[in-house]
Write a protein that holds these residues in place. Structure first.
Motif, PDB file in Angstrom:
ATOM      1  N   LEU A   1       0.833  -1.533  -0.120  1.00 57.36           N
ATOM      2  CA  LEU A   1      -0.129  -0.043  -0.002  1.00 57.36           C
ATOM      3  C   LEU A   1       0.827   1.445   0.107  1.00 57.36           C
ATOM      4  CD1 LEU A   1      -3.224  -0.803   2.268  1.00 57.36           C
ATOM      5  CD2 LEU A   1      -2.907  -0.834  -0.133  1.00 57.36           C
ATOM      6  N   ASP A   2       2.118   1.122   0.190  1.00 57.67           N
ATOM      7  CA  ASP A   2       3.036   2.397   0.125  1.00 57.67           C
ATOM      8  C   ASP A   2       3.249   2.926  -1.353  1.00 57.67           C
ATOM      9  OD1 ASP A   2       3.245   2.403   2.879  1.00 57.67           O
ATOM     10  OD2 ASP A   2       5.142   1.067   2.814  1.00 57.67           O
ATOM     11  N   GLU A   3       2.785   2.061  -2.206  1.00 55.73           N
ATOM     12  CA  GLU A   3       3.255   2.255  -3.731  1.00 55.73           C
ATOM     13  C   GLU A   3       1.670   2.718  -4.359  1.00 55.73           C
ATOM     14  OE1 GLU A   3       5.238  -0.768  -5.540  1.00 55.73           O
ATOM     15  OE2 GLU A   3       5.835  -1.555  -3.587  1.00 55.73           O
ATOM     16  N   ALA A   4       1.938   4.024  -5.187  1.00 58.26           N
ATOM     17  CA  ALA A   4       0.609   4.574  -5.623  1.00 58.26           C
ATOM     18  C   ALA A   4       0.461   3.596  -6.824  1.00 58.26           C
ATOM     19  CB  ALA A   4       1.098   5.990  -6.183  1.00 58.26           C
ATOM     20  N   PRO A   5      -0.874   3.240  -7.122  1.00 61.85           N
ATOM     21  CA  PRO A   5      -1.150   2.451  -8.121  1.00 61.85           C
ATOM     22  C   PRO A   5      -1.040   3.293  -9.758  1.00 61.85           C
ATOM     23  CG  PRO A   5      -3.171   3.321  -7.449  1.00 61.85           C
ATOM     24  CD  PRO A   5      -2.084   3.757  -6.624  1.00 61.85           C
ATOM     25  N   PRO A   6      -0.664   2.647 -10.611  1.00 64.45           N
ATOM     26  CA  PRO A   6      -0.568   3.151 -11.866  1.00 64.45           C
ATOM     27  C   PRO A   6      -1.920   3.271 -12.592  1.00 64.45           C
ATOM     28  CG  PRO A   6       0.105   0.871 -12.356  1.00 64.45           C
ATOM     29  CD  PRO A   6       0.004   1.191 -10.870  1.00 64.45           C
ATOM     30  N   ARG A   7      -2.304   4.524 -13.106  1.00 63.65           N
ATOM     31  CA  ARG A   7      -3.651   4.634 -13.797  1.00 63.65           C
ATOM     32  C   ARG A   7      -3.592   4.417 -15.266  1.00 63.65           C
ATOM     33  NH1 ARG A   7      -6.257   7.845  -9.769  1.00 63.65           N
ATOM     34  NH2 ARG A   7      -8.191   7.318 -11.072  1.00 63.65           N
ATOM     35  N   THR A   8      -3.820   3.336 -15.954  1.00 62.47           N
ATOM     36  CA  THR A   8      -3.473   2.717 -17.123  1.00 62.47           C
ATOM     37  C   THR A   8      -4.887   2.238 -17.736  1.00 62.47           C
ATOM     38  OG1 THR A   8      -2.803   0.473 -16.558  1.00 62.47           O
ATOM     39  CG2 THR A   8      -1.107   2.259 -16.436  1.00 62.47           C
ATOM     40  N   LEU A   9      -6.019   2.112 -17.112  1.00 64.88           N
ATOM     41  CA  LEU A   9      -7.073   1.541 -17.675  1.00 64.88           C
ATOM     42  C   LEU A   9      -8.133   2.492 -18.299  1.00 64.88           C
ATOM     43  CD1 LEU A   9      -7.737  -1.638 -15.095  1.00 64.88           C
ATOM     44  CD2 LEU A   9      -6.193  -1.609 -17.251  1.00 64.88           C
ATOM     45  N   GLY A  10      -8.156   2.542 -19.570  1.00 57.44           N
ATOM     46  CA  GLY A  10      -9.334   3.338 -20.074  1.00 57.44           C
ATOM     47  C   GLY A  10     -10.625   2.876 -20.219  1.00 57.44           C
ATOM     48  N   LEU A  11     -11.746   3.382 -20.716  1.00 60.31           N
ATOM     49  CA  LEU A  11     -13.080   2.949 -20.765  1.00 60.31           C
ATOM     50  C   LEU A  11     -13.173   1.476 -21.359  1.00 60.31           C
ATOM     51  CD1 LEU A  11     -15.894   3.006 -20.462  1.00 60.31           C
ATOM     52  CD2 LEU A  11     -16.085   4.381 -22.410  1.00 60.31           C
ATOM     53  N   GLY A  12     -12.331   1.475 -22.701  1.00 63.99           N
ATOM     54  CA  GLY A  12     -12.477   0.177 -23.430  1.00 63.99           C
ATOM     55  C   GLY A  12     -12.056  -0.990 -22.638  1.00 63.99           C
ATOM     56  N   GLU A  13     -10.721  -0.784 -21.942  1.00 68.72           N
ATOM     57  CA  GLU A  13     -10.107  -1.809 -21.214  1.00 68.72           C
ATOM     58  C   GLU A  13     -10.967  -2.129 -19.878  1.00 68.72           C
ATOM     59  OE1 GLU A  13      -5.367  -1.420 -21.784  1.00 68.72           O
ATOM     60  OE2 GLU A  13      -6.285   0.170 -20.876  1.00 68.72           O
ATOM     61  N   SER A  14     -11.392  -1.147 -19.253  1.00 64.26           N
ATOM     62  CA  SER A  14     -12.614  -1.398 -17.964  1.00 64.26           C
ATOM     63  C   SER A  14     -13.741  -2.222 -18.624  1.00 64.26           C
ATOM     64  CB  SER A  14     -12.823  -0.070 -17.550  1.00 64.26           C
ATOM     65  OG  SER A  14     -11.829   0.685 -16.787  1.00 64.26           O
ATOM     66  N   LEU A  15     -14.174  -1.964 -19.805  1.00 69.51           N
ATOM     67  CA  LEU A  15     -15.229  -2.580 -20.391  1.00 69.51           C
ATOM     68  C   LEU A  15     -14.988  -3.971 -20.677  1.00 69.51           C
ATOM     69  CD1 LEU A  15     -17.063  -0.218 -22.934  1.00 69.51           C
ATOM     70  CD2 LEU A  15     -18.335  -1.208 -21.141  1.00 69.51           C
ATOM     71  N   GLY A  16     -13.811  -4.290 -21.353  1.00 69.25           N
ATOM     72  CA  GLY A  16     -13.405  -5.557 -21.550  1.00 69.25           C
ATOM     73  C   GLY A  16     -13.205  -6.249 -20.445  1.00 69.25           C
ATOM     74  N   LEU A  17     -12.422  -5.800 -19.210  1.00 69.20           N
ATOM     75  CA  LEU A  17     -12.062  -6.719 -17.887  1.00 69.20           C
ATOM     76  C   LEU A  17     -13.548  -6.821 -17.364  1.00 69.20           C
ATOM     77  CD1 LEU A  17     -10.499  -7.340 -15.417  1.00 69.20           C
ATOM     78  CD2 LEU A  17     -10.673  -4.864 -14.602  1.00 69.20           C
ATOM     79  N   TRP A  18     -14.535  -5.921 -17.218  1.00 68.63           N
ATOM     80  CA  TRP A  18     -15.692  -6.453 -16.349  1.00 68.63           C
ATOM     81  C   TRP A  18     -16.511  -7.402 -17.332  1.00 68.63           C
ATOM     82  CZ3 TRP A  18     -16.055  -5.896 -11.358  1.00 68.63           C
ATOM     83  CH2 TRP A  18     -15.006  -5.084 -10.621  1.00 68.63           C
ATOM     84  N   ALA A  19     -16.696  -7.229 -18.577  1.00 71.82           N
ATOM     85  CA  ALA A  19     -17.393  -8.009 -19.172  1.00 71.82           C
ATOM     86  C   ALA A  19     -16.506  -9.477 -19.462  1.00 71.82           C
ATOM     87  CB  ALA A  19     -17.418  -7.715 -20.843  1.00 71.82           C
ATOM     88  N   ASN A  20     -15.479  -9.601 -19.302  1.00 74.21           N
ATOM     89  CA  ASN A  20     -14.769 -11.002 -19.219  1.00 74.21           C
ATOM     90  C   ASN A  20     -14.930 -11.491 -17.820  1.00 74.21           C
ATOM     91  OD1 ASN A  20     -12.637 -12.182 -20.995  1.00 74.21           O
ATOM     92  ND2 ASN A  20     -11.953 -12.764 -19.136  1.00 74.21           N
ATOM     93  N   LEU A  21     -15.068 -10.644 -16.923  1.00 75.98           N
ATOM     94  CA  LEU A  21     -15.169 -11.187 -15.242  1.00 75.98           C
ATOM     95  C   LEU A  21     -16.692 -11.722 -15.341  1.00 75.98           C
ATOM     96  CD1 LEU A  21     -13.409  -8.554 -13.178  1.00 75.98           C
ATOM     97  CD2 LEU A  21     -12.746 -11.078 -13.408  1.00 75.98           C
ATOM     98  N   GLY A  22     -17.520 -11.117 -16.098  1.00 75.55           N
ATOM     99  CA  GLY A  22     -19.035 -11.587 -15.964  1.00 75.55           C
ATOM    100  C   GLY A  22     -19.428 -12.534 -16.651  1.00 75.55           C
ATOM    101  N   VAL A  23     -18.242 -13.138 -17.882  1.00 78.25           N
ATOM    102  CA  VAL A  23     -18.400 -14.260 -18.743  1.00 78.25           C
ATOM    103  C   VAL A  23     -17.862 -15.207 -17.862  1.00 78.25           C
ATOM    104  CG1 VAL A  23     -17.959 -15.457 -20.723  1.00 78.25           C
ATOM    105  CG2 VAL A  23     -18.480 -13.140 -20.648  1.00 78.25           C
ATOM    106  N   SER A  24     -18.790 -16.081 -17.065  1.00 76.03           N
ATOM    107  CA  SER A  24     -18.121 -16.992 -16.197  1.00 76.03           C
ATOM    108  C   SER A  24     -19.349 -18.189 -16.036  1.00 76.03           C
ATOM    109  CB  SER A  24     -18.262 -16.392 -14.503  1.00 76.03           C
ATOM    110  OG  SER A  24     -18.251 -17.572 -13.709  1.00 76.03           O
TER     111      SER A  24
END
Length: 446
Positions: free
Chosen positions: A20-43
Motif C-alpha cells: 500500500l506504500d506504492e501508488a497504483p498506475p492509472r492505465t485502464l481506459g474505458l475500453g479496457e475497463s469494459l473488456g475487463l468487467w465483461a470478461n469477469l462476468g462471462v463465467s
C-alpha cells in the motif's frame, strides 16, 4: 512516503503495486475497463446459478425478466462503488476507511477475505468439474492445474487484465454466441423445476453476483484513468455479461435439461458444446485469479507493507485445497449470505461517499473510527434475514431456524416473496442518510 513520492513510484510501476506504500498506475481506459468487467462476468458460475433463478411452472420470460432486473440493480451498485474507487485511487477495503475508519474497516475486511477465498474456491471447482466432464477424466488434476494457473496470473494482475481485455473477452463472446445460436434453435418448453419461489427471490440471486464484486471493485478501478471509465465500464460490462450468462443457463435448461437441472450437462448436449465449454473453462481462470489477487489486497488493509505476491501464493494454495473437498450444494446459501452482508454495506457506502464533499474522504492510516455507521449496515443485514433467512442445510440449519422464529415473532410471512436485497438496501440507506447529513452540517460549521 509522501503523496508526491507515491505518485512518482506509481508512475514507474508497470504492474499493480506490491504494498500500500506504492501508488497504483492509472492505465485502464474505458475500453479496457469494459473488456475487463465483461470478461469477469462471462463465467460458468452464472449459468450454473441459473438453476436457482428458474421460476418453475412460469413462462420463461418471467424468469428472464427477473434476471434483467437483478442485473440492473446489482450492476448500478457495482458501478457506483467502482467509480468511487477510481476517484480515490485506493483498493476496496481501504476505501471503506473513509466510511468506518481504519481499524473499524477491518470488520468488513474479514468478511471480504472469507468471500474472496470462497469465490476463488468455487471458480476452481467449476473449472475442474467442467473440464473433467468434457474430457471424461478425474477432477482432481484439473483442480490442481486451475489453482496453479490462477495463482500465477494473480502475481501480475495488470498484465493479465490487458490480455483479458484485448483477447480473452473475444474468445469468450464467440463461445457464448455459438451456444446461444444452438440453444435458440431448439424448442423451449416451460421449466417445471427450479429453485426460485418468487420473482424477487430470483432477482436476489442475480443481484448477489455483481454485489459479490462490490468489495473488490476498487482493487481494479484504482487503476482506471477516470471515475467515468471505472463506473461505466464496470456497470455496463458486468451488467450485460450477467444478463447474457444467466439467460444462457435458463435457456439451456429449457432446451436440453429435461432430464434434470444440470446446466453443464445441458451445455454439453449442444452440438460441439464441449468445444465451447472448454473455451469458457479457460476463460474462467480470470475470475479465480481476480479473487486470489483481491484476497491479498484486502489483507493489506490490515498490514499495508505485506508483499501481495506472498499473500497470493498462500491464498491460492488454500483455495486449491478447499476445492478438492468442496460440496457445490453449498453454493446457493453462499450467494444469499453474500447479498445479506454486502448489499446493505454498499448502500451505506454509496450514500456516504457521494454525499461527502470531494477531498473529505479520509482513507489514511489515521482515519478515525466511525462505529455509528456499523448500525445501518447491521440493520440492513437484519432486515435482509427477516425478509429471507439464509438457508443452511445440516449443521447450519440452526441459523435458518432462529431467523425463521424471529419472522414468526414479528408476523412476517415466510413466503412473502419480497426482495431481501431491496429491503436490506432501503433500511441501510434510510438509517445512514441522517448520519451523513449530520456529518455534512458539522463540516460546514467547522
Amino acid at each position: 512516503m509522501s503523496t508526491s513520492d507515491r505518485v512518482r513510484t506509481g508512475a514507474r510501476t508497470s504492474d499493480a503495486p506490491l504494498t500500500l506504500d506504492e501508488a497504483p498506475p492509472r492505465t485502464l481506459g474505458l475500453g479496457e475497463s469494459l473488456g475487463l468487467w465483461a470478461n469477469l462476468g462471462v463465467s460458468l458460475l452464472l449459468p450454473v446459478a441459473a438453476v436457482f433463478v428458474v421460476l418453475p411452472g412460469r413462462p420463461l420470460w418471467v424468469t428472464l425478466a427477473a434476471v434483467v432486473v437483478g442485473a440492473v440493480v446489482g450492476s448500478l451498485l457495482l458501478g457506483a462503488v467502482a467509480a468511487a474507487g477510481a476517484r480515490e485511487s485506493v483498493p476496496g477495503m481501504v476505501l471503506l476507511r473513509g466510511l468506518l475508519g481504519r481499524r473499524t474497516s477491518w470488520l468488513p475486511t474479514a468478511f471480504n477475505l472469507v468471500q474472496c477465498i470462497g469465490w476463488a474456491t468455487f471458480e476452481i471447482v467449476v473449472i475442474a468439474e467442467a473440464a473433467a466432464r468434457v474430457l471424461d477424466a478425474p477432477r482432481w488434476p484439473f483442480v490442481l492445474a486451475a489453482g496453479v494457473l490462477a495463482t500465477a496470473m494473480a502475481l501480475r494482475p495488470l498484465g493479465v487484465v490487458r490480455l483479458l481485455a484485448r483477447y480473452a473477452v473475444w474468445a469468450a463472446l464467440a463461445a457464448v454466441a455459438y451456444l446461444f445460436v444452438q440453444v435458440l434453435a431448439e424448442p423451449l418448453p416451460p421449466l417445471e423445476d427450479g429453485g426460485a419461489t418468487s420473482f424477487w427471490t430470483a432477482a436476489d440471486i442475480v443481484i448477489a453476483l455483481p454485489v459479490s464484486w462490490l468489495p473488490l471493485a476498487a482493487d481494479y478501478t484504482r487503476h482506471a484513468r477516470s471515475a467515468r471509465a471505472a463506473g461505466v465500464g464496470s456497470a455496463v460490462g458486468y451488467g450485460l455479461a450477467t444478463v447474457v450468462m444467466f439467460a444462457l443457463g435458463v435457456l439451456a435448461l429449457a432446451a436440453y435439461g429435461s432430464s434434470g437441472l444440470d446446466v453443464i450437462g445441458a451445455l454439453l448436449a449442444v452440438p460441439l458444446g464441449a468445444v465451447a465449454v472448454l473455451v469458457l473453462v479457460s476463460v474462467e481462470l480470470d475470475e479465480a485469479f481476480a479473487n486470489l489477487y483481491s484476497t491479498a489486497v484486502s489483507a493489506q488493509n490490515v498490514v499495508g507493507r505485506l508483499d501481495r505476491r506472498v499473500l497470493v501464493v498462500g491464498v491460492g494454495a488454500a483455495a486449491t485445497l478447499l476445492a478438492l473437498t468442496l460440496d457445490v450444494v453449498a453454493y446457493e446459501p453462499f450467494l444469499f449470505l453474500i447479498g445479506a452482508v454486502f448489499v446493505p454495506l454498499a448502500g451505506v457506502l454509496i450514500v456516504a461517499y457521494w454525499l461527502t464533499p470531494r477531498g473529505a474522504w479520509d482513507t489514511s492510516d489515521t482515519a478515525p473510527a466511525r462505529p455509528l455507521y456499523l448500525l445501518p449496515w447491521a440493520a440492513g443485514f437484519v432486515a435482509y434475514q427477516l425478509t429471507l433467512p439464509t438457508y443452511f442445510p445440516g449443521p447450519g440449519a440452526g441459523w435458518t431456524a432462529w431467523w425463521s422464529a424471529r419472522q414468526a415473532d414479528l408476523g412476517i410471512d415466510p413466503g412473502n416473496g419480497w426482495s431481501a436485497s431491496l429491503v436490506g438496501l432501503a433500511v441501510a440507506v434510510a438509517l445512514a442518510l441522517p448520519l451523513v447529513l449530520r456529518g455534512r452540517r458539522q463540516r460546514a460549521a467547522a
